[in-house]
Write an enzyme that holds these catalytic residues in place. Structure first.
Site, mmCIF file in Angstrom:
data_model
loop_
_atom_site.group_PDB
_atom_site.id
_atom_site.type_symbol
_atom_site.label_atom_id
_atom_site.label_comp_id
_atom_site.label_asym_id
_atom_site.label_seq_id
_atom_site.Cartn_x
_atom_site.Cartn_y
_atom_site.Cartn_z
ATOM 1 N N ARG A 15 4.666 -41.718 45.788
ATOM 2 C CA ARG A 15 5.839 -41.029 45.251
ATOM 3 C C ARG A 15 7.088 -41.881 45.484
ATOM 4 N NH1 ARG A 15 5.197 -35.399 48.381
ATOM 5 N NH2 ARG A 15 4.389 -36.872 49.941
ATOM 6 N N TYR A 93 12.114 -35.369 53.185
ATOM 7 C CA TYR A 93 11.337 -34.489 54.047
ATOM 8 C C TYR A 93 11.334 -35.084 55.447
ATOM 9 C CZ TYR A 93 9.494 -32.088 49.915
ATOM 10 O OH TYR A 93 9.377 -31.361 48.762
ATOM 11 N N HIS A 95 10.323 -32.771 58.659
ATOM 12 C CA HIS A 95 9.317 -32.072 59.469
ATOM 13 C C HIS A 95 9.444 -32.439 60.953
ATOM 14 C CE1 HIS A 95 7.383 -30.541 55.857
ATOM 15 N NE2 HIS A 95 7.333 -31.761 55.365
ATOM 16 N N GLU A 117 12.867 -29.640 53.431
ATOM 17 C CA GLU A 117 12.059 -28.451 53.707
ATOM 18 C C GLU A 117 12.841 -27.292 54.303
ATOM 19 O OE1 GLU A 117 11.595 -31.018 57.444
ATOM 20 O OE2 GLU A 117 11.673 -31.345 55.276
ATOM 21 N N VAL A 266 -3.071 -27.348 55.364
ATOM 22 C CA VAL A 266 -1.869 -27.804 54.671
ATOM 23 C C VAL A 266 -0.655 -27.722 55.584
ATOM 24 C CG1 VAL A 266 -0.516 -27.569 52.554
ATOM 25 C CG2 VAL A 266 -2.921 -26.941 52.542
ATOM 26 N N ASP A 269 1.831 -30.819 58.353
ATOM 27 C CA ASP A 269 3.166 -31.419 58.441
ATOM 28 C C ASP A 269 4.000 -30.763 59.533
ATOM 29 O OD1 ASP A 269 3.229 -33.502 56.612
ATOM 30 O OD2 ASP A 269 3.684 -32.197 54.925
#
Length: 367
Positions: A15, A93, A95, A117, A266, A269
Site C-alpha cells: 500500500r 496507522y 496502534h 485508527e 484480526v 494490531d
C-alpha cells in the site's frame, strides 16, 4: 506545506499513503508532495503517474521523510524512525497501545503522531479505520478458509460443505465492521455462522438484516467457551479504540479446540484477542499452537494493496487536506474528531487509552 510519501517497507506492504489522485488534490490546493520512487509501482501507481499528478519524485526514504508532514500507511519501522524529526506531523496507522517500544521511540523524537485508527467523526465512528476493517474482514474469511485446507495445516473442512455433508462452523468475536464483513463472506460461502458481541442493539440490527442466515449471541465467557471449542474457524475482531484488545480466548480454550481448526486474529494490531496470538507476516502468515492454526498477520489489507490504497486515500484525503491547509493546531480546533487522532505531541502522550495501557501520564492537548 511539503508532504512526504515514503515507500512502505513492512513485510509485503505494497500500500502507499496517497494515490496519484490524492496527490493531484493536494498539489491543486497549493501543497508540494514528495513521493519516494517506486512507492506505488507494485500496485500500478508508477512514478510517471505521480509526476503527472504534480508530485516531485525523490530517490530515497531520507528525502521523503524530511518533509514537515508525512502521510504513510503503517507505523514507522526501525529503519525509518531515525529519519524522523521533532515537530514533524506523522499521519498514519500507529496502534501504539500494543507497542511500548515504538511509543517510547516516537516520544523521544517528539513527533506529532496522528493515528488513523483513533480519528472519529461526528457520530463517534472511526472513518479512517473503517475502510481497512472492511478489507480485513473479507480477507479474514479467505485466509481462514485457505488455512483450513490440509496442505496449509488445517483440518480439511470445506466451509460451505457439499450436499449431504454439513458446512463448517464459523464463530466471529465482535460485530463491528471487521466482524460484519467476515460474516457476509462466511454466509456467502455457505458456512454455519455465529457472531458474538456485547452490543445488543448491534446484534438486533444484524438479525434484522440477515435473519436466520446469521446466528447472533451475546458475548459472555460461557458462550465464548462453548462456541469457540466447537468451531472450525474463529475470527477475532474485537476492538476498543486506542486500547489493547481484551484477551477473550484463553490458552486453555485454544487447547480445547479441535486439531486443525483455525484462528484468524484480526485484533493482532492491538495485541490480539487470544492468549496464544502473536504477530505474523505475509511471508510467514501462520503457525500452529495447541494443534490450532493461527493466522495473525499485522497488515492483512496489504494482501489486496491496490483496493486498500484506493479505499484508504478516499477516507484520509479530506483530513490530509485539512491538516495541510490549516496547520494541525487550527485543524484540531475546528475538528474535535481529528483531535481524537492525536496520540503523541512533542514528547507527550495525548490519547487517554494509549496512556492508560502503557503507563504514561495522559496530557490533554490544548489547541
Amino acid at each position: 506545506m511539503r508532504i512526504g510519501v515514503p515507500k512502505e517497507i513492512k513485510d509485503h506492504e505494497f500500500r502507499v499513503g496517497l494515490t496519484p489522485a490524492g496527490v493531484r488534490a493536494l498539489v491543486g490546493a497549493g501543497h508540494e508532495v514528495h513521493v519516494q520512487t517506486g512507492a506505488g509501482s507494485a500496485i500500478g501507481f508508477g512514478d510517471t503517474l505521480y509526476a503527472e499528478s504534480g508530485a516531485r519524485i525523490v530517490g530515497t526514504a531520507t528525502e521523503a521523510l524530511a518533509c514537515p508532514m508525512i502521510v504513510k500507511v503503517k507505523e514507522p519501522q526501525s529503519a525509518e524512525i531515525p529519519l524522523l524529526h521533532e515537530g514533524q506531523i506523522l499521519f498514519t496507522y500507529l496502534h501504539l497501545a500494543a507497542d511500548a517500544g515504538l511509543t517510547e521511540q516516537l516520544l523521544q523524537h517528539k513527533i506529532i503522531g496522528i493515528a488513523y485508527e483513533t480519528v472519529t467523526d461526528a457520530q463517534g465512528r472511526l472513518p479512517l479505520l473503517t475502510p481497512m476493517s472492511e478489507v480485513a474482514g473479507r480477507i479474514a474469511l479467505q485466509a481462514g478458509a485457505t488455512s483450513l485446507q490440509m496442505n496449509h495445516g488445517g483440518s480439511g473442512v470445506l466451509l460451505g460443505g457439499v450436499p449431504g455433508v454439513a458446512p463448517g462452523k464459523v464463530v466471529i468475536l465482535g460485530a463491528g465492521t471487521v466482524g460484519t464483513e467476515a460474516a457476509k463472506m462466511a454466509m456467502g460461502s455457505g458456512a454455519d455462522v455465529t457472531i458474538l458481541d456485547l452490543n445488543l442493539n448491534r446484534l438486533r440490527y444484524l438479525d434484522d438484516v440477515f435473519g436466520g442466515r446469521l446466528k447472533t449471541h451475546y458475548s459472555q465467557a460461557s458462550a465464548i467457551e462453548a462456541l469457540v471449542s466447537d468451531a472450525d474457524l474463529v475470527v477475532g475482531s474485537v476492538l476498543i479504540p486506542g486500547k489493547r484488545a481484551p484477551k477473550l480466548i484463553s490458552r486453555e480454550l485454544v487447547g480445547a479446540m479441535r486439531p486443525g481448526s483455525v484462528l484468524v486474529d484480526v485484533a493482532i494490531d492491538q495485541g490480539g484477542c487470544a492468549e496464544t496470538s502473536r504477530p505474523t507476516t505475509h511471508s510467514r502468515p501462520t503457525y500452529v499452537e495447541a494443534g490450532v492454526v493461527h493466522y495473525c498477520v499485522t497488515n492483512m489489507p496489504a494482501a489486496c494493496a491496490r483496493t486498500s490504497t484506493q479505499a484508504l486515500t478516499h477516507a484520509t484525503l479530506p483530513y490530509t487536506l485539512k491538516l495541510a491547509n490549516l496547520g494541525y493546531r487550527e485543524a484540531m480546533r475546528q475538528d474535535a474528531g481529528l483531535q481524537n487522532g492525536l496520540n503523541l505531541h512533542l514528547g507527550q502522550v495525548t490519547h487517554p487509552s494509549v496512556a492508560a495501557d502503557l503507563g504514561y501520564d495522559y496530557q490533554p492537548f490544548s489547541a
